[in-house]
Design an enzyme around this catalytic site. Sequence first.
Site, PDB file in Angstrom:
ATOM      1  N   GLU A 111       0.853  -1.198   0.000  1.00  0.00           N
ATOM      2  CA  GLU A 111       0.000   0.000   0.000  1.00  0.00           C
ATOM      3  C   GLU A 111       0.881   1.237   0.000  1.00  0.00           C
ATOM      4  O   GLU A 111       2.048   1.163   0.354  1.00  0.00           O
ATOM      5  CB  GLU A 111      -0.841   0.049   1.290  1.00  0.00           C
ATOM      6  N   LYS A 113       2.134   4.645   1.672  1.00  0.00           N
ATOM      7  CA  LYS A 113       2.200   5.203   3.022  1.00  0.00           C
ATOM      8  C   LYS A 113       1.810   6.674   2.900  1.00  0.00           C
ATOM      9  O   LYS A 113       2.545   7.485   2.340  1.00  0.00           O
ATOM     10  CB  LYS A 113       3.601   5.066   3.599  1.00  0.00           C
ATOM     11  N   ASP A 115       1.089  10.426   4.018  1.00  0.00           N
ATOM     12  CA  ASP A 115       1.787  11.285   4.969  1.00  0.00           C
ATOM     13  C   ASP A 115       0.827  12.350   5.510  1.00  0.00           C
ATOM     14  O   ASP A 115       0.808  13.486   5.057  1.00  0.00           O
ATOM     15  CB  ASP A 115       2.969  11.945   4.257  1.00  0.00           C
ATOM     16  N   TYR A 224      -6.912   0.167   7.459  1.00  0.00           N
ATOM     17  CA  TYR A 224      -6.718  -0.893   8.449  1.00  0.00           C
ATOM     18  C   TYR A 224      -7.991  -1.078   9.258  1.00  0.00           C
ATOM     19  O   TYR A 224      -8.472  -0.136   9.885  1.00  0.00           O
ATOM     20  CB  TYR A 224      -5.550  -0.484   9.359  1.00  0.00           C
ATOM     21  N   LYS A 310      10.446   3.672   3.268  1.00  0.00           N
ATOM     22  CA  LYS A 310      10.283   5.113   3.063  1.00  0.00           C
ATOM     23  C   LYS A 310      11.057   5.586   1.846  1.00  0.00           C
ATOM     24  O   LYS A 310      12.190   5.172   1.617  1.00  0.00           O
ATOM     25  CB  LYS A 310      10.781   5.875   4.306  1.00  0.00           C
ATOM     26  N   CYS A 404      17.993  46.896   9.294  1.00  0.00           N
ATOM     27  CA  CYS A 404      17.167  46.627   8.117  1.00  0.00           C
ATOM     28  C   CYS A 404      17.992  46.853   6.850  1.00  0.00           C
ATOM     29  O   CYS A 404      18.613  47.901   6.695  1.00  0.00           O
ATOM     30  CB  CYS A 404      15.942  47.531   8.116  1.00  0.00           C
ATOM     31  N   CYS A 407      16.397  50.123   5.076  1.00  0.00           N
ATOM     32  CA  CYS A 407      16.356  51.477   5.638  1.00  0.00           C
ATOM     33  C   CYS A 407      17.348  51.686   6.785  1.00  0.00           C
ATOM     34  O   CYS A 407      17.472  52.791   7.303  1.00  0.00           O
ATOM     35  CB  CYS A 407      14.942  51.818   6.097  1.00  0.00           C
ATOM     36  N   CYS A 422      11.628  44.773  10.933  1.00  0.00           N
ATOM     37  CA  CYS A 422      12.021  46.176  10.918  1.00  0.00           C
ATOM     38  C   CYS A 422      10.832  46.992  11.409  1.00  0.00           C
ATOM     39  O   CYS A 422       9.753  46.917  10.833  1.00  0.00           O
ATOM     40  CB  CYS A 422      12.393  46.568   9.482  1.00  0.00           C
ATOM     41  N   CYS A 428      10.019  52.617   5.545  1.00  0.00           N
ATOM     42  CA  CYS A 428      10.943  51.637   4.965  1.00  0.00           C
ATOM     43  C   CYS A 428      10.417  51.248   3.578  1.00  0.00           C
ATOM     44  O   CYS A 428       9.291  50.763   3.443  1.00  0.00           O
ATOM     45  CB  CYS A 428      11.022  50.440   5.909  1.00  0.00           C
TER      46      CYS A 428
HETATM   47  S1  IVH Z   1      -0.888   0.500   8.877  1.00  0.00           S
HETATM   48  C1  IVH Z   1      -0.056  -1.497  12.910  1.00  0.00           C
HETATM   49  N1  IVH Z   1      -0.957   1.547   6.484  1.00  0.00           N
HETATM   50  O1  IVH Z   1       2.250   5.288   9.142  1.00  0.00           O
HETATM   51  C2  IVH Z   1      -0.116  -0.937  11.544  1.00  0.00           C
HETATM   52  N2  IVH Z   1      -0.116   2.889   8.258  1.00  0.00           N
HETATM   53  O2  IVH Z   1       4.553   4.551  11.060  1.00  0.00           O
HETATM   54  C3  IVH Z   1      -0.921   0.281  11.486  1.00  0.00           C
HETATM   55  N3  IVH Z   1       0.502   5.170   7.581  1.00  0.00           N
HETATM   56  O3  IVH Z   1       0.852   5.780  12.269  1.00  0.00           O
HETATM   57  C4  IVH Z   1      -0.608   1.215  10.436  1.00  0.00           C
HETATM   58  N4  IVH Z   1      -0.058   4.965   5.461  1.00  0.00           N
HETATM   59  O4  IVH Z   1      -0.247   6.957  10.379  1.00  0.00           O
HETATM   60  C5  IVH Z   1      -0.628   1.746   7.775  1.00  0.00           C
HETATM   61  N5  IVH Z   1      -1.137   2.349   4.303  1.00  0.00           N
HETATM   62  C6  IVH Z   1      -0.810   2.549   5.585  1.00  0.00           C
HETATM   63  C7  IVH Z   1      -0.288   3.771   6.063  1.00  0.00           C
HETATM   64  C8  IVH Z   1       0.047   3.903   7.409  1.00  0.00           C
HETATM   65  C9  IVH Z   1       0.419   5.770   6.394  1.00  0.00           C
HETATM   66  C10 IVH Z   1       1.006   5.821   8.805  1.00  0.00           C
HETATM   67  C11 IVH Z   1       0.145   5.665   9.994  1.00  0.00           C
HETATM   68  C12 IVH Z   1       1.004   5.104  11.075  1.00  0.00           C
HETATM   69  C13 IVH Z   1       2.376   5.306  10.524  1.00  0.00           C
HETATM   70  C14 IVH Z   1       3.253   4.170  10.966  1.00  0.00           C
END
Ligand code: IVH
Length: 664
Positions: A111, A113, A115, A224, A310, A404, A407, A422, A428
Amino acid sequence: MENIRQKIEVLRKEIEKWNYQYYVLSQPTISDFEYDRKLKELDELEAQYPEFYDPYSPTQRVGSDINKNFVQVEHEYPMLSLSNTYSEGEITDFYTRTKKSLNEDFEIVCELKYDGVSISLTYENGLLIRAITRGDGIRGDDVTANVRTINSIPLKLQGSGYPNLFEIRGEILMPWAVFNRLNEDRSEEGETLFANPRNAAAGTLKLQNPALVASRKLDSYLYYLLGENLPYEGHYENLEIARTWGFKISNAVKKCRTLDEVFAFINYWNTERKNLPVATDGIVLKINSSKQQLNLGWTSKSPRWAIAYKFQAESAETRLNSVDFQVGRTGTITPVANLEPVFLSGTIVKRASLHNEDIINTFDLHIGDICYVEKGGEIIPKITGINKESRLLIGEKIKFIKNCPACGTPLVREPNEAAYYCPNHAHCEPQIKGMIEHFVGRKAMNINAGTETIEQFYQAGLIRNIADLYEIKTEDILKLERWREKSAANFIESLKESLQVPFDRVLYALGIRFVGETVAKRLVNAFHTIEGLMSASYDQLIAVEEIGDRIANSILAYFTDESNRQLIEKLKSYGLRFTLGNEALAGRTNVLQGQTFVISGTFSIHSRDKYKELIEKNGGKNTGSISAKTNFVLAGENMGSAKLEKAQKLKIKIINEEEFLAML
Ligand code: IVH
């Protein structure tokens, strides 16, 4: 009555469906106009027939909990984090380790991740009952009222097959487009910028005003499910069915059996993610089967059945050539690094923000240093460190300036702020030009003059402050290069038209630090005239919604300055509007949207009927008797004791006339 109820039900269902198509699937099926019309129709029906009130109606997303502090709630299942890696080797290790310990076939779900800010949602009998932030993993903040305003999060589930009680976790995100617009607005208003969409989303979720949260247009992805009776054994299958219940589940989910497939997913999304509307910072790998998950178990911090890969934040190394210090319209000094041009994630970077003095000192920055530049989540590239090893010759040390650059006035630093500014606001040059540019802007006075024109007028000595604009005559302009009768007439006409600009925009145009469009509106509604505002005390200022210590002090400082008072006198004499117009007083707003009032007692400022009218004109509802649905009791003299008792028992906020008027 029965057919009204049915009509309401049908509208609610239809609107829920359109919401889902628009916010979750991103596939609208009706026009915004039609949608708004239907929503309004439902809203009116519900107002007319309060007996059919339903907190889960699509009209009720922006609820009523203004100024309620967040309650801490313990998580049913702790919210753990994931172990992280930047190395492909460790992904291979994860795979081998899993294979060895399971000693059977397994599937890995890959999946994105996301942010943002993690959130845990609880649904009971298909209704969203709670939304809790991660907090410390054990306890988080109950942010349900705010989360309800996020349109991609269903208040009520569709379809079937969901457990009576379950939790779904995911990420709250601020899309890039919303983030960029928000920062543009904040920059115009002289407010500090959010560093990235994650911080912006986190800041938004913690606001004490759901209506403001709603205006920030947050989005979500859920990834999840947890609960006793989930429909499937596999995580992937549970996500797929949760999609049919109306949740926004990413399409970037893949079930893999081999490491090759996993790396193909990683490589594909490493570039493709840049085209997504929201920020992502890696890939999450999860073992699909919940039995196998249980087998693999958890460490105290994270599950052994999952790992996050990451993405490297994109960074480059380049030489620091010089540092400029820029003066903003409110006098804030921003240090900017001029860099040897370098290619970084699709663009050439020549300049990067150095933020403030503390950061320059931490890096011990010298001219000629090789710097690391990053363009992570941020809009403006930033310097994240320096490569001291490659420092051959030490150039001049970068010192924050004391005066500044424009000025020469000694700079000041507020005790609780990182920035210098300033204080010579009136004389200015970059501040004057910046102020005038702000004043003529489209959202302010909308005067026909761009940056070049202002520069030209300034150089010709025609303008030294915003009031000078109104002294400019056609003859003055015609003496300047590039001006013709027609363009001069246009300019003069736009000056004349600006005299019709309403007071709130005039106030915004003055460029008082932290007084943006919304704050200006609130101030005007609370004080009605410039005299009222100028004589307002600190306490009166902070009694206005959304106005806190910082804004109040900035307003007080502005009006304490004699030159500003003179400026306003001058602007008044030219005919600019400094009072709330009658038509605006008669106007409608939606500041009380979703709020239900009970009026009780006798009043001294306005009549009881006037208050009823004000509540309705500003989007609120009047009801006769106090119930759990009441948000405020507007109490005058001699309020009945039974009512008082009931309101206190139900913990309903009791406000007086002044407090009510301040809300408007
Ligand atoms: S699963 C126990 N899936 O990453 C597993 N987390 O460092 C629960 N996050 O706090 C997390 N995308 O905020 C999961 N596809 C994804 C995610 C994800 C982002 C974040 C989440 C978590 C952090 C873990």
